[in-house]
Design a protein around this motif. Sequence first.
Motif, PDB file in Angstrom:
ATOM      1  N   GLN A  49      -6.692   1.907  11.745  1.00  0.00           N
ATOM      2  CA  GLN A  49      -5.322   1.905  11.212  1.00  0.00           C
ATOM      3  C   GLN A  49      -5.340   2.096   9.696  1.00  0.00           C
ATOM      4  O   GLN A  49      -4.506   2.822   9.149  1.00  0.00           O
ATOM      5  CB  GLN A  49      -4.593   0.613  11.571  1.00  0.00           C
ATOM      6  CG  GLN A  49      -3.139   0.602  11.149  1.00  0.00           C
ATOM      7  CD  GLN A  49      -2.337   1.731  11.776  1.00  0.00           C
ATOM      8  OE1 GLN A  49      -2.382   1.935  12.976  1.00  0.00           O
ATOM      9  NE2 GLN A  49      -1.610   2.473  10.974  1.00  0.00           N
ATOM     10  N   SER A  50      -6.289   1.483   9.037  1.00  0.00           N
ATOM     11  CA  SER A  50      -6.405   1.636   7.590  1.00  0.00           C
ATOM     12  C   SER A  50      -6.692   3.094   7.225  1.00  0.00           C
ATOM     13  O   SER A  50      -6.102   3.645   6.289  1.00  0.00           O
ATOM     14  CB  SER A  50      -7.515   0.728   7.068  1.00  0.00           C
ATOM     15  OG  SER A  50      -7.727   0.950   5.703  1.00  0.00           O
ATOM     16  N   LEU A  51      -7.587   3.727   7.971  1.00  0.00           N
ATOM     17  CA  LEU A  51      -7.888   5.140   7.742  1.00  0.00           C
ATOM     18  C   LEU A  51      -6.670   6.008   8.037  1.00  0.00           C
ATOM     19  O   LEU A  51      -6.415   6.987   7.332  1.00  0.00           O
ATOM     20  CB  LEU A  51      -9.082   5.579   8.590  1.00  0.00           C
ATOM     21  CG  LEU A  51     -10.437   5.072   8.113  1.00  0.00           C
ATOM     22  CD1 LEU A  51     -11.490   5.290   9.190  1.00  0.00           C
ATOM     23  CD2 LEU A  51     -10.842   5.733   6.811  1.00  0.00           C
ATOM     24  N   GLU A  52      -5.928   5.649   9.068  1.00  0.00           N
ATOM     25  CA  GLU A  52      -4.685   6.377   9.392  1.00  0.00           C
ATOM     26  C   GLU A  52      -3.712   6.303   8.221  1.00  0.00           C
ATOM     27  O   GLU A  52      -3.117   7.316   7.830  1.00  0.00           O
ATOM     28  CB  GLU A  52      -4.049   5.795  10.650  1.00  0.00           C
ATOM     29  CG  GLU A  52      -2.709   6.395  11.010  1.00  0.00           C
ATOM     30  CD  GLU A  52      -2.786   7.852  11.443  1.00  0.00           C
ATOM     31  OE1 GLU A  52      -1.785   8.570  11.272  1.00  0.00           O
ATOM     32  OE2 GLU A  52      -3.839   8.277  11.940  1.00  0.00           O
ATOM     33  N   ASN A  53      -3.561   5.125   7.650  1.00  0.00           N
ATOM     34  CA  ASN A  53      -2.661   4.946   6.507  1.00  0.00           C
ATOM     35  C   ASN A  53      -3.151   5.737   5.295  1.00  0.00           C
ATOM     36  O   ASN A  53      -2.356   6.384   4.601  1.00  0.00           O
ATOM     37  CB  ASN A  53      -2.529   3.469   6.149  1.00  0.00           C
ATOM     38  CG  ASN A  53      -1.847   2.667   7.226  1.00  0.00           C
ATOM     39  OD1 ASN A  53      -1.150   3.214   8.080  1.00  0.00           O
ATOM     40  ND2 ASN A  53      -2.055   1.365   7.211  1.00  0.00           N
ATOM     41  N   GLU A  54      -4.456   5.679   5.059  1.00  0.00           N
ATOM     42  CA  GLU A  54      -5.046   6.405   3.936  1.00  0.00           C
ATOM     43  C   GLU A  54      -4.860   7.919   4.115  1.00  0.00           C
ATOM     44  O   GLU A  54      -4.531   8.637   3.167  1.00  0.00           O
ATOM     45  CB  GLU A  54      -6.535   6.051   3.851  1.00  0.00           C
ATOM     46  CG  GLU A  54      -7.163   6.330   2.529  1.00  0.00           C
ATOM     47  CD  GLU A  54      -8.594   5.822   2.458  1.00  0.00           C
ATOM     48  OE1 GLU A  54      -9.352   6.415   1.666  1.00  0.00           O
ATOM     49  OE2 GLU A  54      -8.962   4.874   3.179  1.00  0.00           O
ATOM     50  N   LEU A  55      -5.048   8.385   5.337  1.00  0.00           N
ATOM     51  CA  LEU A  55      -4.866   9.806   5.638  1.00  0.00           C
ATOM     52  C   LEU A  55      -3.413  10.220   5.428  1.00  0.00           C
ATOM     53  O   LEU A  55      -3.127  11.268   4.837  1.00  0.00           O
ATOM     54  CB  LEU A  55      -5.310  10.095   7.068  1.00  0.00           C
ATOM     55  CG  LEU A  55      -5.182  11.528   7.550  1.00  0.00           C
ATOM     56  CD1 LEU A  55      -5.991  12.480   6.680  1.00  0.00           C
ATOM     57  CD2 LEU A  55      -5.607  11.635   9.003  1.00  0.00           C
ATOM     58  N   HIS A  56      -2.497   9.392   5.884  1.00  0.00           N
ATOM     59  CA  HIS A  56      -1.076   9.683   5.705  1.00  0.00           C
ATOM     60  C   HIS A  56      -0.740   9.818   4.217  1.00  0.00           C
ATOM     61  O   HIS A  56      -0.054  10.755   3.809  1.00  0.00           O
ATOM     62  CB  HIS A  56      -0.225   8.596   6.357  1.00  0.00           C
ATOM     63  CG  HIS A  56       1.240   8.779   6.118  1.00  0.00           C
ATOM     64  ND1 HIS A  56       1.985   9.760   6.751  1.00  0.00           N
ATOM     65  CD2 HIS A  56       2.093   8.129   5.299  1.00  0.00           C
ATOM     66  CE1 HIS A  56       3.238   9.690   6.320  1.00  0.00           C
ATOM     67  NE2 HIS A  56       3.327   8.704   5.451  1.00  0.00           N
ATOM     68  N   GLU A  57      -1.233   8.879   3.429  1.00  0.00           N
ATOM     69  CA  GLU A  57      -0.979   8.922   1.983  1.00  0.00           C
ATOM     70  C   GLU A  57      -1.583  10.179   1.357  1.00  0.00           C
ATOM     71  O   GLU A  57      -0.976  10.810   0.492  1.00  0.00           O
ATOM     72  CB  GLU A  57      -1.546   7.670   1.294  1.00  0.00           C
ATOM     73  CG  GLU A  57      -0.742   6.426   1.552  1.00  0.00           C
ATOM     74  CD  GLU A  57       0.681   6.527   1.020  1.00  0.00           C
ATOM     75  OE1 GLU A  57       0.877   7.000  -0.125  1.00  0.00           O
ATOM     76  OE2 GLU A  57       1.608   6.148   1.762  1.00  0.00           O
ATOM     77  N   ALA A  58      -2.773  10.547   1.800  1.00  0.00           N
ATOM     78  CA  ALA A  58      -3.426  11.741   1.262  1.00  0.00           C
ATOM     79  C   ALA A  58      -2.628  12.993   1.602  1.00  0.00           C
ATOM     80  O   ALA A  58      -2.530  13.912   0.786  1.00  0.00           O
ATOM     81  CB  ALA A  58      -4.853  11.837   1.802  1.00  0.00           C
ATOM     82  N   LEU A  59      -2.085  13.038   2.805  1.00  0.00           N
ATOM     83  CA  LEU A  59      -1.307  14.203   3.218  1.00  0.00           C
ATOM     84  C   LEU A  59       0.030  14.294   2.489  1.00  0.00           C
ATOM     85  O   LEU A  59       0.536  15.389   2.256  1.00  0.00           O
ATOM     86  CB  LEU A  59      -1.083  14.182   4.735  1.00  0.00           C
ATOM     87  CG  LEU A  59      -2.328  14.436   5.575  1.00  0.00           C
ATOM     88  CD1 LEU A  59      -2.045  14.141   7.044  1.00  0.00           C
ATOM     89  CD2 LEU A  59      -2.831  15.856   5.396  1.00  0.00           C
ATOM     90  N   VAL A  60       0.586  13.154   2.128  1.00  0.00           N
ATOM     91  CA  VAL A  60       1.870  13.133   1.420  1.00  0.00           C
ATOM     92  C   VAL A  60       1.699  13.669  -0.005  1.00  0.00           C
ATOM     93  O   VAL A  60       2.567  14.376  -0.511  1.00  0.00           O
ATOM     94  CB  VAL A  60       2.449  11.700   1.396  1.00  0.00           C
ATOM     95  CG1 VAL A  60       3.623  11.591   0.444  1.00  0.00           C
ATOM     96  CG2 VAL A  60       2.892  11.293   2.797  1.00  0.00           C
ATOM     97  N   HIS A  61       0.578  13.349  -0.633  1.00  0.00           N
ATOM     98  CA  HIS A  61       0.332  13.784  -2.006  1.00  0.00           C
ATOM     99  C   HIS A  61      -0.340  15.150  -1.993  1.00  0.00           C
ATOM    100  O   HIS A  61      -1.481  15.297  -1.557  1.00  0.00           O
ATOM    101  CB  HIS A  61      -0.526  12.769  -2.755  1.00  0.00           C
ATOM    102  CG  HIS A  61       0.097  11.413  -2.851  1.00  0.00           C
ATOM    103  ND1 HIS A  61       1.437  11.225  -3.097  1.00  0.00           N
ATOM    104  CD2 HIS A  61      -0.423  10.179  -2.732  1.00  0.00           C
ATOM    105  CE1 HIS A  61       1.705   9.932  -3.130  1.00  0.00           C
ATOM    106  NE2 HIS A  61       0.600   9.280  -2.901  1.00  0.00           N
TER     107      HIS A  61
END
Length: 61
Positions: free
Chosen positions: A15-27
């Motif tokens: 889940q932490s990696l999912e959140n990190e990936l989401h943030e990376a994709l947003v920026h």
Amino acid sequence: MAIQSHLVELERKHQSLENELHEALVHLSTDDLQIVELKRRKLMVKDEIERLRHSASATLH
């Protein structure tokens, strides 16, 4: 049960990696290689979760 606690920890990491990936994709400034690495790490954790679940269910039967 050691397997169960390990599963919980892996699910948190996933889940932490999912959140990190989401943030990376947003920026938009995020490097494509960083996104690929996050996806790779997330997939590795998912595979480990599935192996543990399979192992745990095989133990019960």
